[in-house]
Design a protein around this motif. Structure first.
Motif, PDB file in Angstrom:
ATOM      1  N   TRP A 103       0.818  -1.083  -0.045  1.00 39.73           N
ATOM      2  CA  TRP A 103      -0.009  -0.201   0.165  1.00 39.73           C
ATOM      3  C   TRP A 103       0.958   1.163   0.099  1.00 39.73           C
ATOM      4  CZ3 TRP A 103      -3.809  -1.409   4.909  1.00 39.73           C
ATOM      5  CH2 TRP A 103      -4.346  -2.416   4.305  1.00 39.73           C
ATOM      6  N   HIS A 104       2.096   1.182   0.224  1.00 42.02           N
ATOM      7  CA  HIS A 104       2.818   2.264   0.301  1.00 42.02           C
ATOM      8  C   HIS A 104       3.295   3.109  -0.824  1.00 42.02           C
ATOM      9  CE1 HIS A 104       6.195   4.741   1.981  1.00 42.02           C
ATOM     10  NE2 HIS A 104       6.993   4.237   1.114  1.00 42.02           N
ATOM     11  N   GLY A 105       3.371   4.227  -0.816  1.00 43.54           N
ATOM     12  CA  GLY A 105       3.912   4.926  -2.074  1.00 43.54           C
ATOM     13  C   GLY A 105       3.163   4.656  -3.445  1.00 43.54           C
ATOM     14  N   LEU A 106       1.793   4.215  -3.474  1.00 40.41           N
ATOM     15  CA  LEU A 106       1.271   3.613  -4.694  1.00 40.41           C
ATOM     16  C   LEU A 106       1.157   5.128  -5.700  1.00 40.41           C
ATOM     17  CD1 LEU A 106      -1.901   1.553  -4.063  1.00 40.41           C
ATOM     18  CD2 LEU A 106       0.543   1.071  -4.436  1.00 40.41           C
ATOM     19  N   ARG A 107       1.412   4.632  -7.128  1.00 37.93           N
ATOM     20  CA  ARG A 107       0.918   5.464  -7.921  1.00 37.93           C
ATOM     21  C   ARG A 107      -0.014   4.885  -8.943  1.00 37.93           C
ATOM     22  NH1 ARG A 107       2.318   9.014  -5.221  1.00 37.93           N
ATOM     23  NH2 ARG A 107       4.082  10.383  -5.269  1.00 37.93           N
ATOM     24  N   THR A 108      -1.255   5.113  -8.795  1.00 36.29           N
ATOM     25  CA  THR A 108      -2.145   4.563  -9.882  1.00 36.29           C
ATOM     26  C   THR A 108      -3.066   5.629 -10.494  1.00 36.29           C
ATOM     27  OG1 THR A 108      -4.204   4.447  -8.285  1.00 36.29           O
ATOM     28  CG2 THR A 108      -2.448   2.532  -8.147  1.00 36.29           C
ATOM     29  N   ASP A 109      -3.624   5.248 -11.616  1.00 32.60           N
ATOM     30  CA  ASP A 109      -4.589   6.141 -12.263  1.00 32.60           C
ATOM     31  C   ASP A 109      -5.990   5.953 -12.061  1.00 32.60           C
ATOM     32  OD1 ASP A 109      -2.435   6.657 -14.012  1.00 32.60           O
ATOM     33  OD2 ASP A 109      -3.029   5.005 -15.491  1.00 32.60           O
ATOM     34  N   TYR A 110      -6.075   6.175 -10.429  1.00 35.63           N
ATOM     35  CA  TYR A 110      -7.407   5.915  -9.839  1.00 35.63           C
ATOM     36  C   TYR A 110      -8.373   7.155 -10.245  1.00 35.63           C
ATOM     37  CZ  TYR A 110     -11.142   5.827  -6.120  1.00 35.63           C
ATOM     38  OH  TYR A 110     -12.473   5.725  -5.614  1.00 35.63           O
ATOM     39  N   LEU A 111      -7.756   8.201 -10.105  1.00 37.26           N
ATOM     40  CA  LEU A 111      -8.601   9.407 -10.415  1.00 37.26           C
ATOM     41  C   LEU A 111      -8.975   9.560 -11.820  1.00 37.26           C
ATOM     42  CD1 LEU A 111      -7.258  12.253  -7.982  1.00 37.26           C
ATOM     43  CD2 LEU A 111      -9.156  10.878  -7.834  1.00 37.26           C
ATOM     44  N   GLN A 112      -8.106   9.243 -12.596  1.00 36.87           N
ATOM     45  CA  GLN A 112      -8.399   9.181 -14.168  1.00 36.87           C
ATOM     46  C   GLN A 112      -9.438   8.389 -14.564  1.00 36.87           C
ATOM     47  OE1 GLN A 112      -7.061  11.442 -16.583  1.00 36.87           O
ATOM     48  NE2 GLN A 112      -9.050  10.652 -17.582  1.00 36.87           N
ATOM     49  N   ARG A 113      -9.218   6.951 -13.820  1.00 39.01           N
ATOM     50  CA  ARG A 113     -10.549   6.076 -14.200  1.00 39.01           C
ATOM     51  C   ARG A 113     -11.845   6.492 -13.443  1.00 39.01           C
ATOM     52  NH1 ARG A 113      -8.260   0.413 -13.903  1.00 39.01           N
ATOM     53  NH2 ARG A 113      -5.984   0.742 -14.004  1.00 39.01           N
ATOM     54  N   LEU A 114     -11.777   7.240 -12.276  1.00 39.22           N
ATOM     55  CA  LEU A 114     -13.061   7.821 -11.815  1.00 39.22           C
ATOM     56  C   LEU A 114     -13.530   8.907 -12.668  1.00 39.22           C
ATOM     57  CD1 LEU A 114     -14.850   7.941  -9.356  1.00 39.22           C
ATOM     58  CD2 LEU A 114     -13.470   9.621  -8.457  1.00 39.22           C
ATOM     59  N   PRO A 120     -15.686  13.123 -12.405  1.00 40.90           N
ATOM     60  CA  PRO A 120     -14.697  14.173 -11.769  1.00 40.90           C
ATOM     61  C   PRO A 120     -14.888  14.195 -10.481  1.00 40.90           C
ATOM     62  CG  PRO A 120     -15.649  14.657 -14.090  1.00 40.90           C
ATOM     63  CD  PRO A 120     -16.462  13.783 -13.525  1.00 40.90           C
ATOM     64  N   PRO A 121     -13.584  14.357  -9.921  1.00 37.60           N
ATOM     65  CA  PRO A 121     -13.596  14.502  -8.418  1.00 37.60           C
ATOM     66  C   PRO A 121     -14.735  15.651  -8.053  1.00 37.60           C
ATOM     67  CG  PRO A 121     -11.354  13.920  -8.927  1.00 37.60           C
ATOM     68  CD  PRO A 121     -12.246  14.052 -10.342  1.00 37.60           C
ATOM     69  N   ASP A 122     -14.501  16.880  -8.597  1.00 36.47           N
ATOM     70  CA  ASP A 122     -15.218  17.925  -8.024  1.00 36.47           C
ATOM     71  C   ASP A 122     -16.774  17.759  -8.339  1.00 36.47           C
ATOM     72  OD1 ASP A 122     -15.234  18.582 -10.921  1.00 36.47           O
ATOM     73  OD2 ASP A 122     -14.595  20.468 -10.775  1.00 36.47           O
ATOM     74  N   GLU A 143      -2.376  14.934  -2.260  1.00 35.55           N
ATOM     75  CA  GLU A 143      -1.701  15.843  -2.166  1.00 35.55           C
ATOM     76  C   GLU A 143      -1.487  17.064  -2.876  1.00 35.55           C
ATOM     77  OE1 GLU A 143       3.292  15.982  -0.724  1.00 35.55           O
ATOM     78  OE2 GLU A 143       2.499  14.251  -1.951  1.00 35.55           O
ATOM     79  N   ALA A 144      -1.354  18.285  -2.530  1.00 40.94           N
ATOM     80  CA  ALA A 144      -1.270  19.549  -3.067  1.00 40.94           C
ATOM     81  C   ALA A 144      -0.229  20.536  -2.493  1.00 40.94           C
ATOM     82  CB  ALA A 144      -2.705  20.093  -3.340  1.00 40.94           C
ATOM     83  N   ASP A 145       0.710  20.726  -3.108  1.00 39.21           N
ATOM     84  CA  ASP A 145       1.674  22.037  -2.558  1.00 39.21           C
ATOM     85  C   ASP A 145       2.182  21.404  -1.134  1.00 39.21           C
ATOM     86  OD1 ASP A 145       1.287  23.693  -4.956  1.00 39.21           O
ATOM     87  OD2 ASP A 145      -0.515  24.651  -3.824  1.00 39.21           O
ATOM     88  N   GLY A 146       2.488  20.398  -1.032  1.00 39.08           N
ATOM     89  CA  GLY A 146       3.122  19.505   0.158  1.00 39.08           C
ATOM     90  C   GLY A 146       1.973  19.340   1.249  1.00 39.08           C
ATOM     91  N   ALA A 147       0.612  19.582   0.855  1.00 41.94           N
ATOM     92  CA  ALA A 147      -0.201  19.384   2.086  1.00 41.94           C
ATOM     93  C   ALA A 147      -1.408  18.098   1.484  1.00 41.94           C
ATOM     94  CB  ALA A 147      -0.983  20.549   2.467  1.00 41.94           C
ATOM     95  N   TRP A 148      -1.938  17.593   2.343  1.00 36.44           N
ATOM     96  CA  TRP A 148      -3.326  16.704   2.070  1.00 36.44           C
ATOM     97  C   TRP A 148      -4.415  17.397   2.193  1.00 36.44           C
ATOM     98  CZ3 TRP A 148      -1.578  12.581  -0.238  1.00 36.44           C
ATOM     99  CH2 TRP A 148      -0.423  11.823   0.245  1.00 36.44           C
ATOM    100  N   VAL A 149      -5.072  17.384   1.001  1.00 34.93           N
ATOM    101  CA  VAL A 149      -6.471  18.276   0.997  1.00 34.93           C
ATOM    102  C   VAL A 149      -7.323  17.357   0.449  1.00 34.93           C
ATOM    103  CG1 VAL A 149      -5.154  20.462   0.371  1.00 34.93           C
ATOM    104  CG2 VAL A 149      -5.976  19.147  -1.462  1.00 34.93           C
ATOM    105  N   PRO A 150      -8.782  17.631   0.745  1.00 32.30           N
ATOM    106  CA  PRO A 150      -9.667  16.687   0.269  1.00 32.30           C
ATOM    107  C   PRO A 150      -9.660  16.686  -1.114  1.00 32.30           C
ATOM    108  CG  PRO A 150     -10.521  18.362   1.921  1.00 32.30           C
ATOM    109  CD  PRO A 150      -9.118  18.684   1.642  1.00 32.30           C
ATOM    110  N   THR A 151      -9.922  15.451  -1.825  1.00 32.17           N
ATOM    111  CA  THR A 151      -9.989  15.379  -3.127  1.00 32.17           C
ATOM    112  C   THR A 151     -11.228  15.504  -3.681  1.00 32.17           C
ATOM    113  OG1 THR A 151      -8.478  13.107  -2.762  1.00 32.17           O
ATOM    114  CG2 THR A 151      -9.756  13.305  -4.676  1.00 32.17           C
TER     115      THR A 151
END
Length: 314
Positions: A103-114, A120-122, A143-151
């Protein structure tokens, strides 16, 4: 708790159309994140030995391989109820620091699949969290600008009050505190998390959407009931991790906070579904993911219902 020492899951290929099922006027899309590595099964369901799995020949080849290794996936379900756009659970997430190497450091296309599935997230209105475990809340934030923000900045995130209050009272280990810091607290701090009091018979959130208690895996664990035009479906969350638990409802997860209560919830859920035609959608079930519960020799089996436009097995 020890987690399986397995290599990081590979980057999953993008699926142009999400697998989906229709329940009346509701279309439920499976939003794939990643297949879980083979070591997950023995860790998660230690009682599901290769001999136990091999005796259930109907599990092969989709739900287990011929050596008795369980197949499990991480995915979400997205659906529309009228104009309401709903996401059920949010998977592991990208770029998160996790104790479990898979589960560590994943890089998937989840948001694009959604987004490809039309969400779209918004545009998401509701995020239903069946419970607050790491692999169900990860995409709550990005992650946005080094912070975790609601997707999903325009959504209300829904969780059982019992669930949130349970974890608030716990002395959590560092990996779980990290998960809350990056995937739960930012949503709370943004004022987007709604704590729900769930009635024993279930609580209606919107026409066709009911949340029902299924405690045991965690104290406030929820199942999600969908209904439209006389058709019904249930999204399991972790009340049922894998179809092997249908013929063996006593099989407990290593992550159950109360295994006996989890078994009681699982048995009650299966008994309520057997022979009804209700579509069961498993949050960790691999392809074909869904099916109808049938009674068999005092327990149960799953009669698979493949999705439309199924994605290829990863």
């Amino acid at each position: 708790m020890q987690t399986p020492q397995t290599p990081q899951a590979p980057r999953a290929p993008r699926a142009p159309r999400a697998p989906h099922w229709t329940i009346g006027d509701i279309t439920v899309h499976r939003i794939d994140e990643t297949p879980l590595p083979p070591a997950t099964g023995p860790w998660l369901l230690p009682g599901a030995t290769s001999d136990v799995v091999a005796r259930q020949d109907w599990l092969h080849p989709d739900f287990a391989d011929h050596e008795g290794t369980l197949r499990l996936d991480s995915h979400s379900f997205a659906l529309t109820l009228g104009t309401l756009r709903v996401l059920v659970d949010t998977g592991i997430g990208n770029g998160k620091t996790r104790a479990n190497p898979a589960w560590h450091g994943l890089r998937t296309d989840y948001l694009q699949r959604l987004t490809d599935a039309g969400f779209p997230p918004d545009t998401v209105d509701l995020v239903v969290l069946t419970h607050l475990h790491t692999d169900h809340v990860g995409w709550n934030t990005r992650e946005a600008d080094g912070a975790w923000v609601p997707t999903f900045p325009n959504a209300r995130y829904l969780v059982s009050r019992t669930e949130r209050e349970f974890w608030a009272a716990q002395s959590m280990d560092e990996p779980r505190r990290q998960m809350f810091r990056d995937s739960v607290l930012p949503v709370e701090d943004a004022g987007l998390l709604d704590l729900l009091d769930i009635a024993q018979e279930g609580t209606d959130i919107a026409p066709g959407l009911r949340l029902t208690p299924a405690p045991g895996h965690t104290p406030g664990h929820l199942a999600v009931q969908l209904s439209s035009r006389g058709e019904t479906a249930v999204i399991t969350g972790d009340a049922i991790h894998h179809p092997v638990q249908l013929p063996h409802p006593h099989l407990s997860s290593c992550a159950d906070t109360d295994p006996r209560r989890a078994e009681a919830s699982r048995r009650a859920l299966l008994a309520s579904l057997a022979g009804t035609g209700t579509l069961l959608l498993g949050t960790h079930f691999p392809h074909p993911t869904a099916g109808r519960v049938t009674a068999h020799e005092g327990t149960y089996r799953l009669a698979p219902v493949p999705p439309a436009h199924p994605a290829p097995r990863q």
